[in-house]
Design a protein around this motif. Structure first.
Motif, short mmCIF file in Angstrom:
data_model
loop_
_atom_site.label_atom_id
_atom_site.label_comp_id
_atom_site.label_asym_id
_atom_site.label_seq_id
_atom_site.Cartn_x
_atom_site.Cartn_y
_atom_site.Cartn_z
N ASP A 12 117.06 91.80 15.31
CA ASP A 12 116.01 91.11 16.06
C ASP A 12 116.56 89.98 16.93
O ASP A 12 116.05 89.74 18.02
CB ASP A 12 114.95 90.55 15.12
N GLU A 13 117.57 89.28 16.44
CA GLU A 13 118.13 88.17 17.22
C GLU A 13 118.68 88.68 18.56
O GLU A 13 118.39 88.11 19.61
CB GLU A 13 119.22 87.46 16.42
N THR A 14 119.46 89.74 18.51
CA THR A 14 120.02 90.33 19.73
C THR A 14 118.89 90.83 20.63
O THR A 14 118.89 90.58 21.84
CB THR A 14 120.98 91.49 19.39
N ALA A 15 117.93 91.54 20.04
CA ALA A 15 116.81 92.07 20.82
C ALA A 15 116.02 90.95 21.50
O ALA A 15 115.64 91.06 22.67
CB ALA A 15 115.89 92.90 19.92
N SER A 16 115.79 89.87 20.77
CA SER A 16 115.05 88.74 21.33
C SER A 16 115.80 88.10 22.50
O SER A 16 115.21 87.80 23.55
CB SER A 16 114.80 87.70 20.24
#
Length: 176
Positions: A44-48
């Protein structure tokens, strides 16, 4: 949010021996799938971060993401886009995406399982997103069939800061 360790466990459990199996090889051949067995948007961090990078160009627009993996980037883009179609041809990722769909799928996001060229003529988008290291040129060419604006996300990032990426990522775009 998707916990990185739990996601890694699910993926390693789900991948099992399928990737090296004859059935998987036959599937890839039959469907012209040339994807690597790893995620380029793994959490999620990368996607965000990627969605925030794209936000000025995707807000309020219809988006097609080609090679969406388990769909994390599409989930984050759906927060600002009008509509998101996430296309993924590799069946390895479908089980993890199903879990994410049950937990978090918004109404403006659709996951399409199959090769992107199967959907040409069915979807018209404002922007096509390619965020992968697998068959970048092929996906970019297909992406132009969905919209006039194709954003090859990692290509932009590699071009802006080549030293931040490994040789594989640079080579996938012809800039080793």
């Amino acid at each position: 949010m998707t916990d990185k360790l739990e996601l890694e466990r699910q993926l390693s459990d789900g991948l099992g021996n399928e990737v090296g199996s004859e059935a998987f090889a036959a599937y890839c051949e039959r469907h012209n799938v040339r994807s690597a067995p790893f995620l380029t948007v793994p959490d999620d961090e990368t996607a965000s971060l990627l969605a925030r990078h794209l936000a000025p160009r995707i807000t309020g627009k219809t988006i097609v993401e080609i090679g969406g993996g388990i769909g994390l980037l599409s989930l984050h883009m759906a927060q600002v886009a009008k509509r998101v179609y996430c296309i993924e041809a590799n069946p390895v990722w479908s089980f993890a995406f199903t879990e994410l769909l049950l937990e978090r799928k918004p109404k403006n996001l659709s996951f399409l399982f199959g090769a992107a060229d199967e959907f040409i003529g069915c979807i018209k988008a404002d922007v096509t997103i390619v965020c992968t290291h697998s068959d970048v040129q092929g996906m970019t060419l297909v992406g132009r069939q969905f919209s006039p604006n194709v954003i090859e996300v990692y290509g932009e990032l590699v071009e802006a800061n080549p030293a931040a990426f490994d040789a594989f990522a640079r080579q996938a775009r012809g800039s080793a």
